[in-house]
Design an enzyme around this catalytic site. Sequence first.
Site, mmCIF file in Angstrom:
data_model
loop_
_atom_site.group_PDB
_atom_site.id
_atom_site.type_symbol
_atom_site.label_atom_id
_atom_site.label_comp_id
_atom_site.label_asym_id
_atom_site.label_seq_id
_atom_site.Cartn_x
_atom_site.Cartn_y
_atom_site.Cartn_z
ATOM 1 N N GLU A 89 -66.633 8.393 -8.859
ATOM 2 C CA GLU A 89 -66.086 8.976 -7.637
ATOM 3 C C GLU A 89 -67.215 9.119 -6.624
ATOM 4 O O GLU A 89 -67.890 10.142 -6.565
ATOM 5 C CB GLU A 89 -65.471 10.351 -7.938
ATOM 6 C CG GLU A 89 -64.880 11.018 -6.702
ATOM 7 C CD GLU A 89 -64.806 12.537 -6.804
ATOM 8 O OE1 GLU A 89 -63.881 13.124 -6.227
ATOM 9 O OE2 GLU A 89 -65.690 13.140 -7.462
ATOM 10 N N ASP A 98 -57.245 15.352 -5.912
ATOM 11 C CA ASP A 98 -57.977 15.996 -4.818
ATOM 12 C C ASP A 98 -57.326 15.733 -3.468
ATOM 13 O O ASP A 98 -57.079 16.651 -2.689
ATOM 14 C CB ASP A 98 -59.424 15.485 -4.760
ATOM 15 C CG ASP A 98 -60.310 16.134 -5.813
ATOM 16 O OD1 ASP A 98 -60.115 17.326 -6.090
ATOM 17 O OD2 ASP A 98 -61.192 15.447 -6.341
ATOM 18 N N ASP A 127 -67.166 11.928 -12.409
ATOM 19 C CA ASP A 127 -66.941 12.833 -11.281
ATOM 20 C C ASP A 127 -68.221 13.015 -10.461
ATOM 21 O O ASP A 127 -69.323 13.077 -11.005
ATOM 22 C CB ASP A 127 -66.474 14.186 -11.831
ATOM 23 C CG ASP A 127 -66.231 15.217 -10.742
ATOM 24 O OD1 ASP A 127 -65.253 15.051 -9.991
ATOM 25 O OD2 ASP A 127 -67.028 16.172 -10.644
#
Length: 705
Positions: A500, A583, A475
Amino acid sequence: MNQTFRELKSRQPINSRRVSKLFYSVRASGISEVRSPVCATFRSAWDMSSMGRNVNEQVKRTIIAAAIPAEALASIDSSEKELRIMFDNEADPESTVVTIEGSDQSNLLIRLSGAFSSAGVDVIAANISSEDGRIMDIFKVKMHGKKLPEGEFEALKSQIIEMTSSSNRSTRPAIYGIVAAAEVERLRPLSGITSDGEVETLELAAAEMAQVAAELVATERDILRLRAKGGDERTLTAREAMRAESASALERKMAAMQAVMAARRTAVVEAAEEPKTAAERMMEQFKPPSMSSQAVGGAGSGNGYEILFQGFNWESCKHNWYKTLGSQLRDIVKAGFTSVWLPPPSESVSPQGYLPGDLYNLNSAFGTEAELRQLIQNMHEVGLKAIADIVINHRCATYQSSDGKWNKFGGRLAWDASVICCNNPQFGGSGNPKQGDDYTAAPNIDHSQERVRKDYIEWLKYLRNSIGYDGWRLDYVRGYKGDYVKEYVDATVPELVFGEYWDACDYTDGVLNYNQDNHRQRTIKWCDATGGTAAAFDFTTKGILQEAVQRREYWRLVDSQGRPPGMIGMWASRAFTFIDNHDTGSTLNHWPFPSQFLPLGYAYILTHPGTPTVFYDHFYQEKDGLRKSILELMALRKKHGINCRSKVTVKKAASEVYAATIDDKIAMKIGPGDWSPNAVGIKFGGKELKLASSGNQFAVWEKMS
C-alpha cells in the site's frame, strides 16, 4: 446580490418567474458590469430572450447588460448567513437549475460536489461567483440523464445543507471543470478512426481551446486597461478572479487536446498496420495459448491471471468474520476469484487490526486462531489463495517505561525502546532514524536493525508455514525501505505480495492535474526498490479514473504517450488496480469512488491489465445491478485470458467517452458518449465483435468464436 434580486422581483408588472429566469441568464452569461437601470429594458430583454433559441447570444447579453445597474449588482445583504437553495425546472429545457446563495466560506464547492455526488446528481454546467463575502453559485444538474423530479428537491436540499453546515469554500471555481459556456458543448464522440472523425474531433477541441484562450486574453487586456485608468480595487479584484478562472480553463482544454492527440496517434498507427492475410489468421488458430504463469506474472503478481477479492470492510471486526467469510467461499470461488485478501491477523489496540500488539497472538476481533486456521484450510480446499494483511511499519507497546512512555512490548517479541526509531520522541525510541514516512499513532519500528528483520522474517514464516497464508498485503509501505521488503519476500517466498504505497495525487487548487507521471513514478520506484518482488496498489489509476467519470473528462484516461495514465501504463504487471477498499470506501469514506459510477469503474479495471481487486461491499451490492456487472466482466476477463500484462490500445479519449481494445480480444467503452467497434470498423480475426456485457454508460464487446 440578494437585495438586488428582491428589488427586481418587486418591480411590477414584471413576472417574478421571468425575472428569476433572466437573472439566471445574466449570471450564466458571465456579465459582471452592467449599466442603465431601466426596468422596461430589463423586461424587454427577457421577452426577447424567451422568443426563441435563435436570438443571437451576444445581442441578448448586450440588452441584459443595459438593464441592471452595476451598483445594484454589487449590493449584498450581509445579514443572511444561511445558504438559500432554489430549484427551477423551467429555466433550462434539458436540466434542472439549482441556485445557491449565501455567505462565502472556503472549500464550499468541495462539499457541494460531494452533496451532488452522494445524491446521484450529475453537474452538467456551473457558474460560480463570489463578491464581498457572498456567493451566487448556479448549477445545471441532471439525475439519470434527466431533470430532477420535483419530489427530489427537498431531499437534495437537505443533503446540501447537511454537507455544507461546516463547509469550506475552494478558491478556484474550476472545481467542477466547467467554467465557460464552451464546456457545456462536450467533445462529440468520434465516428471512428476515419479521417472525417479525426478532423471533427480535432476541430471541436481546437475551437473550444481557442475560445477559452480568447476569453483569457480579453480579461488580461481588460485588467491592463483598468490599471492604466486607475480602476477601483473591487472591479480589479473581480477581473483577477476571472483571469485565474480562464487560465484554469485553458490549462484543462490544453490537457484535453493533448489527450485527443495522443489517442489519435495510437489510432492512426493501428490503422496503418498491415492487415493479416487469411493464411496468417488461419495459422494463429494453431498457436498454443500463452498461459504460462512464469511468462505472464512472476514475483509479486502470481500467475498473472489473478483476480483479488478484498474479503472484509471497516466494520467486519464487529462480527465473527472468519465464520461469516467461510460461509461465502463457494460463492467467491464460483465468481472466478483466485485469492482473498484477509484482515490483519494479530491482536490489536484497534479492532480493525492496524495497531498490532502481540504479533503471535492470532486471536483478534475477527475470530480465534482456530477459526482462522479453519478458514484458510477451507479456502485451500476450494482453490483460493489466502493473503494476510501485514502491518510491520509500526507496533503498539504493551507496557509503559519508567518515564511513562509506551515502548515496552509484550508477547513472544518482547522488544524495548531500542527498536523504535529515534525520531519518534513521543515513544522514547533509541533506534536509528526513520527511513520513511512517520506514522504518528504508534511506535515506528527500525527495520534497519538485523535483529528486527530476523524477528519479522520468523513471524512471516510462521504465518506462511504454520497458519497457511499464501501471500502478503503490506500495509503503509511508505514507512520503510523497499529493500527490506525484498529481504522479507526472498525469505518467505509468497505467491502474491503487494504494498500500500498511498500518497497524494498532484492537484492544483483542488482540481486533479492531467499529468500524474510523478505520482505513478513514485510507486514504481518503490516496486523497483523491492527488486520487482512486490507489486503495489495503483492509486494513480484510481485517482484519475474517478476524476474522469465524475467530471465527464474521459480524456484523462490516456497519457501523453497514448498509454493508460496510471501505473498500468508503465509497469502493469506490478499494478494492483482497485476502485475502493476499507480505507477509501466502506464507512470511512476517506477517498470514495463516486457511487453512481461504480459499474464504469469495474468495466475499466476488469478489462485492463494489472491485477484487479474487487471490494467486498461492491461484490455483495445488488443496487444498480453492480454485482451482476462485476460477475459478467470477471467471466469475460477469464474467458479471453486478459492478464496483468495484456496490451491496451486506446481508440478514443474525449470528454464524453473512453474506448479501447485489449489483446485484440475485447473492446470496451465507458462514458455517456456513443462508440462501438463495429461502427468504426474494428474487427478481430476478420470478424465483427458481439456485445458481451453492458450497463449504464459502459459496454464491452468480445471476439467472435
